[in-house]
Design a protein around this motif. Structure first.
Motif, PDB file in Angstrom:
ATOM      1  N   TYR A  47      -1.157  18.020 -14.681  1.00 32.60           N
ATOM      2  CA  TYR A  47      -2.466  17.960 -14.002  1.00 32.60           C
ATOM      3  C   TYR A  47      -2.658  19.208 -13.132  1.00 32.60           C
ATOM      4  N   LEU A  48      -1.625  19.539 -12.356  1.00 30.19           N
ATOM      5  CA  LEU A  48      -1.742  20.713 -11.482  1.00 30.19           C
ATOM      6  C   LEU A  48      -1.910  21.981 -12.307  1.00 30.19           C
ATOM      7  N   GLU A  49      -1.198  22.044 -13.408  1.00 31.63           N
ATOM      8  CA  GLU A  49      -1.323  23.221 -14.266  1.00 31.63           C
ATOM      9  C   GLU A  49      -2.751  23.336 -14.800  1.00 31.63           C
ATOM     10  N   ALA A  50      -3.284  22.187 -15.239  1.00 33.65           N
ATOM     11  CA  ALA A  50      -4.659  22.203 -15.761  1.00 33.65           C
ATOM     12  C   ALA A  50      -5.633  22.692 -14.700  1.00 33.65           C
ATOM     13  N   ILE A  51      -5.452  22.214 -13.482  1.00 36.28           N
ATOM     14  CA  ILE A  51      -6.355  22.646 -12.409  1.00 36.28           C
ATOM     15  C   ILE A  51      -6.223  24.150 -12.160  1.00 36.28           C
ATOM     16  N   ASP A  52      -4.979  24.617 -12.104  1.00 39.57           N
ATOM     17  CA  ASP A  52      -4.777  26.057 -11.873  1.00 39.57           C
ATOM     18  C   ASP A  52      -5.456  26.899 -12.956  1.00 39.57           C
ATOM     19  N   ILE A  97     -11.667  20.482  -5.617  1.00 40.27           N
ATOM     20  CA  ILE A  97     -10.317  19.919  -5.675  1.00 40.27           C
ATOM     21  C   ILE A  97      -9.297  20.911  -5.156  1.00 40.27           C
ATOM     22  N   VAL A  98      -9.442  22.151  -5.586  1.00 36.84           N
ATOM     23  CA  VAL A  98      -8.510  23.177  -5.127  1.00 36.84           C
ATOM     24  C   VAL A  98      -8.564  23.270  -3.602  1.00 36.84           C
ATOM     25  N   LYS A  99      -9.777  23.161  -3.071  1.00 37.64           N
ATOM     26  CA  LYS A  99      -9.927  23.227  -1.615  1.00 37.64           C
ATOM     27  C   LYS A  99      -9.268  22.005  -0.949  1.00 37.64           C
ATOM     28  N   ASP A 100      -9.518  20.839  -1.505  1.00 38.96           N
ATOM     29  CA  ASP A 100      -8.961  19.616  -0.913  1.00 38.96           C
ATOM     30  C   ASP A 100      -7.437  19.582  -0.978  1.00 38.96           C
ATOM     31  N   MET A 101      -6.881  20.258  -1.976  1.00 37.89           N
ATOM     32  CA  MET A 101      -5.427  20.179  -2.148  1.00 37.89           C
ATOM     33  C   MET A 101      -4.677  21.290  -1.442  1.00 37.89           C
ATOM     34  N   ARG A 102      -5.431  22.136  -0.735  1.00 33.97           N
ATOM     35  CA  ARG A 102      -4.776  23.268  -0.077  1.00 33.97           C
ATOM     36  C   ARG A 102      -3.642  22.822   0.836  1.00 33.97           C
ATOM     37  N   LEU A 103      -3.953  21.848   1.705  1.00 28.09           N
ATOM     38  CA  LEU A 103      -2.974  21.484   2.729  1.00 28.09           C
ATOM     39  C   LEU A 103      -1.692  20.954   2.109  1.00 28.09           C
ATOM     40  N   ILE A 104      -1.867  20.055   1.139  1.00 26.09           N
ATOM     41  CA  ILE A 104      -0.704  19.434   0.508  1.00 26.09           C
ATOM     42  C   ILE A 104       0.153  20.494  -0.187  1.00 26.09           C
ATOM     43  N   LYS A 105      -0.474  21.587  -0.635  1.00 24.76           N
ATOM     44  CA  LYS A 105       0.284  22.637  -1.310  1.00 24.76           C
ATOM     45  C   LYS A 105       0.900  23.634  -0.321  1.00 24.76           C
ATOM     46  N   VAL A 135       0.832  -1.199   0.000  1.00 24.12           N
ATOM     47  CA  VAL A 135       0.000   0.000   0.000  1.00 24.12           C
ATOM     48  C   VAL A 135       0.871   1.256   0.000  1.00 24.12           C
ATOM     49  N   GLU A 136       2.004   1.172   0.668  1.00 21.49           N
ATOM     50  CA  GLU A 136       2.923   2.322   0.661  1.00 21.49           C
ATOM     51  C   GLU A 136       3.386   2.625  -0.769  1.00 21.49           C
ATOM     52  N   VAL A 137       3.742   1.582  -1.505  1.00 21.85           N
ATOM     53  CA  VAL A 137       4.169   1.786  -2.892  1.00 21.85           C
ATOM     54  C   VAL A 137       3.031   2.398  -3.711  1.00 21.85           C
ATOM     55  N   LEU A 138       1.831   1.837  -3.542  1.00 24.33           N
ATOM     56  CA  LEU A 138       0.693   2.345  -4.317  1.00 24.33           C
ATOM     57  C   LEU A 138       0.373   3.791  -3.950  1.00 24.33           C
ATOM     58  N   THR A 139       0.506   4.111  -2.662  1.00 25.42           N
ATOM     59  CA  THR A 139       0.258   5.483  -2.231  1.00 25.42           C
ATOM     60  C   THR A 139       1.241   6.430  -2.896  1.00 25.42           C
ATOM     61  N   THR A 140       2.482   5.998  -2.993  1.00 22.27           N
ATOM     62  CA  THR A 140       3.496   6.810  -3.664  1.00 22.27           C
ATOM     63  C   THR A 140       3.154   7.016  -5.136  1.00 22.27           C
ATOM     64  N   GLU A 141       2.703   5.939  -5.784  1.00 28.20           N
ATOM     65  CA  GLU A 141       2.321   6.044  -7.201  1.00 28.20           C
ATOM     66  C   GLU A 141       1.155   7.027  -7.357  1.00 28.20           C
ATOM     67  N   LEU A 142       0.200   6.894  -6.454  1.00 30.54           N
ATOM     68  CA  LEU A 142      -0.978   7.764  -6.525  1.00 30.54           C
ATOM     69  C   LEU A 142      -0.591   9.222  -6.264  1.00 30.54           C
ATOM     70  N   TYR A 143       0.297   9.420  -5.281  1.00 34.70           N
ATOM     71  CA  TYR A 143       0.760  10.771  -4.966  1.00 34.70           C
ATOM     72  C   TYR A 143       1.447  11.399  -6.182  1.00 34.70           C
ATOM     73  N   ALA A 144       2.236  10.578  -6.880  1.00 30.26           N
ATOM     74  CA  ALA A 144       2.927  11.091  -8.071  1.00 30.26           C
ATOM     75  C   ALA A 144       1.918  11.545  -9.127  1.00 30.26           C
ATOM     76  N   LEU A 145       0.862  10.776  -9.279  1.00 26.69           N
ATOM     77  CA  LEU A 145      -0.193  11.180 -10.230  1.00 26.69           C
ATOM     78  C   LEU A 145      -0.880  12.465  -9.773  1.00 26.69           C
ATOM     79  N   GLN A 146      -1.216  12.495  -8.479  1.00 29.61           N
ATOM     80  CA  GLN A 146      -1.958  13.655  -7.954  1.00 29.61           C
ATOM     81  C   GLN A 146      -1.162  14.938  -8.049  1.00 29.61           C
ATOM     82  N   THR A 147       0.159  14.818  -8.063  1.00 27.71           N
ATOM     83  CA  THR A 147       1.001  16.016  -8.108  1.00 27.71           C
ATOM     84  C   THR A 147       1.705  16.145  -9.459  1.00 27.71           C
ATOM     85  N   ASP A 148       1.200  15.413 -10.420  1.00 29.65           N
ATOM     86  CA  ASP A 148       1.720  15.528 -11.791  1.00 29.65           C
ATOM     87  C   ASP A 148       1.617  16.973 -12.258  1.00 29.65           C
ATOM     88  N   SER A 149       2.691  17.487 -12.836  1.00 33.84           N
ATOM     89  CA  SER A 149       2.706  18.935 -13.094  1.00 33.84           C
ATOM     90  C   SER A 149       1.680  19.355 -14.142  1.00 33.84           C
TER      91      SER A 149
END
Lengths: 495, 495
Positions: free
Chosen positions: B61-66, B86-94, B45-59
């Protein structure tokens, strides 16, 4: 070289995590997913499959594998074997043109439901065009994968049981044909298939579960690293030795059904639970082959679970739980009932004695289909003829004949022979173990752990780090020899 | 702009597939994974979480959201709301520095087991250092996320219930304190907590399951798109309206426990099953908020499931299944038993009347902890004082006091108030629905589908495409008003 090893191990770790997720998704599909969720689930699984495919075909990963394979003799033994297995597993994806590969996947995604419909309607012709396409693809596959040593059906046999070829299977089945067929035909002659049940009792599923729970303690199937669950079809499924799951189907009118299917699946499960922890992060962390796996499940089910010594020990417990339902049934009644042999039509319901003959029919047919000697359209006729000849019965319908198994609809040619081979391995392994200690005594003394321990040491711990041939030699001191199997069956069923 | 939309939708599809896998893995963890597999599972699960995190912070993707966020007013309404969420949910991580974020995750991975040990040993000081760290982190979080409008505890309240602030909660709890506390203290005065059970019967789990299955048909919980399973703690979990799973815990000495927890979880489940199919591929495909979700579960459980009309209809079925166990228990006995009100210590076991007072204690405390007015070390004392004041009882130990809930150990400050808010929403929604048709009659006529239909139209279909405030206004024609709740409780418990 070290950097290729690092790349490989890093990718292996990532791939394993994805495969773990896919494994849980598939367990969930088999046991939980509601009908109405299937379409939406498929969409998610398709995306994940694409992600996994991208990882598996990552160029740095493929390069690392190529380099490691080229210099495999300098690798440590485990890694070498792992790389060899991966290269073998990836042959098809590399050698078959991509559009052909996708066409084949599309065919596979539909074929099982077409087969199921044909079986339900008892209409072979409904399945025939699909089957013809599958056979064509399979024959093409053998061409893509052939080597100077392996061609045709041998390519397929080796996919399911590393190192086994027609030459060896022919000898095996010849022995069965010469020794076993006459024995079986005589032992079962004049007998009609028994329609009677052991009793007319109704065996509540809750109480059956209680007995099955008891069986896990008798066999030392570790529920701290395992699951025992109810499902529509019994199966064993695992991801690492720490998570081994088996399921059982319960019939309320036949208590023995779940008992033996549970013992069978526990045989698979104990094998997986006893693989060395050292292999847990590698690709060798699984049973060695279909045949070796089946040898374990069948030894536990038939040679241990259906033995007199076993029931001398545990029949009281069964009668304690089902006092009313089994009233008047003696130990001997029960023993004879669970070991009756009869000529029947359906492989999955066949008894221990006649089972390999069902397989022999399929082996003959597969050989001829792949060589091109037999055409798919002539299958039903051939099937009836061979059943008459080997099993002594003739199916009246294709549903209870050539359409009964799902395997060919899934493109699995070369798989069936491993079932009979597994039983034969089991007999050979059993006699070798019996030289080290008296197995019947161990069963009588409720010391099945001795059997587990012996198998762990000789076979289980190695996972697939050794080939089936190495394992058989290692465990029994000689190469595969089918005489133990024939001797065992004749001895058991002469009484 | 279209290319950003395409990028966003493509990534959303991939992310959803990973989230689906993580959801199934978590369901499997809760219901199947054997103890011995937990460590190995964590690694995967740690590996999968890392993979998912990489997707969620894909540049990309983030640019598109911005970009989409910057021009959100030109987007269609659903997509705009999705991007805002999404912008609200991602506040903390940013906004939180990465090493601090990781530190927090590490703390979170240990805190629950430390809390569990402290609770088991009834030793608050064992938990105190961890709790202090969590509170520090939480207060820092509020600083990172504060806006000109929202500061301190308001930031947290808004995370669990969009748009709710201390101003509104204060008014709500003031109303409860003035109207409900005296009423409850008088209604329960002189009563000792009832230790008696309804009967001394033993209610077999198999038979309880039969009644719960019956309840799914009464409430039209769709088992074709849902699962009803047994587990150690009851919960509802889903991924899309096509796969909604609820679990129930069964007590063999208290038949009502599983009945009401099943109805409660079905309330959550029906909400999710009735979300519009149009939202299935979006991020709005889930209930609107904790408070709205709880309003549904509590309406189904308390206002429908504990009503006299309901049991007039279904008590016969319960007695049919438990003829012997419920012998001599009348409908009125049963009704009064399931609606008894008493002063108790444990929130999760509290009855409908006293429940919000348990929440009020926690709200007061959270407010003061986040403002800094109350120190963690002074919690036990404060807890006992407020329980005495609001609920009229005083815990003797911290295990049955301040250590009883897991929420703070998980960093969930601001969550508790939504439980009381949900009940209050429920009362307001109920009275609005009751203007459109007579709910009691519908229950009496076994027409709960009418309730489902009304709620689908007014609330469920929207998923989280509308805010809680919009939903309440839309469904009831006025903003949130706690008087309906107080009126409802006083009326029900005056009899």
């Amino acid at each position: 070289m070290q950097s290729y090893i690092d790349t490989y191990k890093n990718m292996r770790k990532r791939l394993k995590a994805y495969e773990y997720a896919m494994w849980v998704l598939s367990w969930d599909l088999e046991t939980e997913t509601p009908e109405g969720a299937l379409d939406y689930r498929s969409e998610q699984v398709e995306v994940l499959t694409t992600e996994l495919y991208a990882l598996q075909t990552d160029s740095a990963y493929l390069e690392a594998i190529d380099k490691l394979y080229a210099t495999r003799n300098s690798l440590d033994e485990l890694l070498r074997r792992e790389i060899e297995k991966i290269v073998k597993d990836m042959r098809l994806i590399k050698k078959m043109p991509k559009d052909e590969y996708i066409q084949y996947q599309v065919l596979m995604s539909k074929s099982s439901s077409i087969w199921a419909e044909a079986k339900a309607k008892n209409d072979f012709n409904l399945f025939l065009p699909t089957l013809e396409k599958i056979i064509d693809f399979t024959r093409k596959t053998t061409k893509y994968l052939q080597t100077p040593e392996l061609k045709g059906y041998d390519v397929l046999l080796d996919m399911y049981e590393e190192g086994m070829t027609m030459k060896e299977y022919d000898a095996f089945f010849l022995n069965l044909r010469e020794e076993l067929v006459p024995f079986v035909l005589s032992a079962t002659s004049g007998k009609k298939p028994l329609s009677r049940k052991l009793t007319k009792g109704f065996f509540s599923i809750e109480k059956q579960k209680e007995f099955n729970k008891y069986l896990t303690t008798v066999f030392n199937f570790d529920l701290n690293r395992g699951v025992l669950k109810q499902s529509v079809h019994p199966f064993e499924s695992n991801f690492s030795s720490t998570d081994v799951r088996i399921t059982t189907k319960y019939l309320e009118n036949a208590v023995e059904s779940a008992v033996f299917s549970t013992i069978h699946e526990m045989g698979h499960g104990i094998y997986e639970q006893q693989i060395s922890k050292d292999l847990i992060d590698t690709r060798l962390n699984m049973g060695a082959s279909m045949g070796i796996h089946e040898s374990q499940s069948r030894m536990y089910e038939n040679m241990i679970g259906r033995s007199y010594a076993f029931w001398e020990n545990h029949f009281d417990k069964l009668k304690e739980i089902f006092a009313k339902e089994l009233k008047g049934v003696s130990l001997l009644d029960f023993y004879q009932y669970i070991n009756r042999a009869e000529r029947t039509l359906i492989r999955t319901e066949a008894d221990e004695l006649t089972y390999p003959l069902h397989i022999m029919v399929r082996y003959e047919i597969e050989k001829q289909l792949i060589s091109g000697k037999l055409k798919a359209k002539d299958l039903p006729k051939k099937w009836r003829k061979l059943y008459q000849q080997y099993v002594g019965v003739r199916p009246k319908t294709d549903a209870e004949g050539v359409l009964q198994d799902i395997h060919w609809a899934g493109g699995s040619f070369g798989y069936f022979p491993t079932y009979a081979l597994g039983s034969a391995y089991a007999a050979q392994i059993y006699q070798a173990m019996n030289k080290d200690f008296n197995i019947e005594n161990a069963i009588s003394n409720n010391e099945i752990y001795k059997i587990n321990d012996w198998l762990r040491e000789k076979i289980h711990q190695y996972g697939s780090s050794k080939s089936p041939k190495e394992l058989i030699l290692n465990a029994t001191g000689e190469p595969f020899n089918s005489k133990y199997y024939v001797d065992y069956l004749k001895r058991k069923f002469s009484n």
